[in-house]
Design an enzyme around this catalytic site. Structure first.
Site, mmCIF file in Angstrom:
data_model
loop_
_atom_site.group_PDB
_atom_site.id
_atom_site.type_symbol
_atom_site.label_atom_id
_atom_site.label_comp_id
_atom_site.label_asym_id
_atom_site.label_seq_id
_atom_site.Cartn_x
_atom_site.Cartn_y
_atom_site.Cartn_z
ATOM 1 N N ASN A 42 0.823 -1.217 0.000
ATOM 2 C CA ASN A 42 0.000 0.000 0.000
ATOM 3 C C ASN A 42 0.853 1.261 0.000
ATOM 4 O O ASN A 42 1.899 1.341 0.644
ATOM 5 C CB ASN A 42 -1.005 0.008 1.157
ATOM 6 N N ILE A 43 0.387 2.229 -0.776
ATOM 7 C CA ILE A 43 1.083 3.499 -0.968
ATOM 8 C C ILE A 43 0.115 4.616 -0.596
ATOM 9 O O ILE A 43 -0.879 4.836 -1.300
ATOM 10 C CB ILE A 43 1.507 3.687 -2.447
ATOM 11 N N GLU A 44 0.400 5.271 0.504
ATOM 12 C CA GLU A 44 -0.516 6.328 0.968
ATOM 13 C C GLU A 44 -0.072 7.695 0.453
ATOM 14 O O GLU A 44 0.936 7.837 -0.245
ATOM 15 C CB GLU A 44 -0.597 6.276 2.500
ATOM 16 N N CYS A 53 -4.219 0.676 -2.337
ATOM 17 C CA CYS A 53 -4.107 -0.578 -1.596
ATOM 18 C C CYS A 53 -3.063 -1.500 -2.231
ATOM 19 O O CYS A 53 -2.784 -1.419 -3.434
ATOM 20 C CB CYS A 53 -5.437 -1.304 -1.564
ATOM 21 N N GLU A 55 -3.245 -4.664 -2.993
ATOM 22 C CA GLU A 55 -3.738 -5.541 -4.061
ATOM 23 C C GLU A 55 -3.874 -4.768 -5.368
ATOM 24 O O GLU A 55 -3.574 -5.287 -6.449
ATOM 25 C CB GLU A 55 -5.102 -6.139 -3.681
ATOM 26 N N CYS A 94 -10.664 -3.326 -3.979
ATOM 27 C CA CYS A 94 -9.663 -4.298 -4.437
ATOM 28 C C CYS A 94 -10.313 -5.573 -4.949
ATOM 29 O O CYS A 94 -9.805 -6.200 -5.878
ATOM 30 C CB CYS A 94 -8.679 -4.610 -3.315
HETATM 31 N N1 THU Z 1 -5.319 -1.490 2.608
HETATM 32 C C1 THU Z 1 -4.796 -2.304 1.646
HETATM 33 O O1 THU Z 1 -3.674 -2.094 1.182
HETATM 34 N N2 THU Z 1 -5.551 -3.336 1.208
HETATM 35 C C2 THU Z 1 -6.798 -3.640 1.668
HETATM 36 O O2 THU Z 1 -7.436 -4.525 1.126
HETATM 37 C C3 THU Z 1 -7.340 -2.918 2.821
HETATM 38 C C4 THU Z 1 -6.640 -1.662 3.180
HETATM 39 C C5 THU Z 1 -4.532 -0.335 3.083
HETATM 40 C C6 THU Z 1 -5.092 0.998 2.675
HETATM 41 C C7 THU Z 1 -4.481 1.908 3.728
HETATM 42 O O3 THU Z 1 -3.181 2.296 3.288
HETATM 43 C C8 THU Z 1 -4.329 1.017 4.942
HETATM 44 O O4 THU Z 1 -4.466 -0.318 4.479
HETATM 45 C C9 THU Z 1 -5.356 1.280 6.024
HETATM 46 O O5 THU Z 1 -6.634 1.247 5.506
#
Ligand code: THU
Length: 138
Positions: A42-44, A53, A55, A94
């Protein structure tokens, strides 16, 4: 490639998570019919709602490199000390993104949702029943 290997690849991908806002590092690993593995994390963003996310990043990497099918399994890992250690399941968006590649190739991938005590093994069609996908537009 065993299921444990795929989970290990997802865990390794999570080490590159950029998640300073949620402090919730997620890793994902896609297994293809030819044995290849594509990972994502995940890249915020400072504009919180723009987070990508794990995936979705993995699917984007794979499709950008030409993948149009053959998706057999997906491992998803997250922090084991959050959410009561429950298996982490892909978010709704996702599920839809995974479905695009799955339906393109006519597969129903196994999703390995990793938790502290157990790994939940579910098919994508169980997570996203009655999916809307590319076939819906034919
Ligand atoms: N996140 C994912 O990468 N995949 C998911 O299926 C659920 C949530 C990440 C998004 C965000 O960066 C962090 O988890 C908290 O929600």
């Amino acid at each position: 490639m065993t299921e444990d290997d795929l989970i290990a690849a997802a865990r390794e991908a999570a080490e590159n998570s950029y998640s300073p806002y949620s402090d919730f590092a997620v890793g994902s690993a896609l297994l293809f019919a030819d044995g290849s593995v594509v990972t994502g994390t995940n890249i915020e963003n400072a504009s919180y709602g723009l987070a990508l996310c794990a995936e979705t990043v993995a699917i984007s990497k794979a499709m950008a490199d030409g993948a149009r099918g053959g998706l057999e399994a997906v491992a998803v890992t997250g922090p084991l000390d959050k959410g009561g250690g429950a298996p982490i399941t892909p978010c709704g968006r996702c599920r839809q993104v995974l479905n695009e590649l799955a339906q393109l190739g006519g597969t129903d991938p196994l999703i390995l949702c990793v938790g502290a005590e157990e790994t939940r093994r579910v098919k994508l069609s169980e997570l996203l029943p009655h999916a809307f996908g590319p076939a819906s537009l034919d």
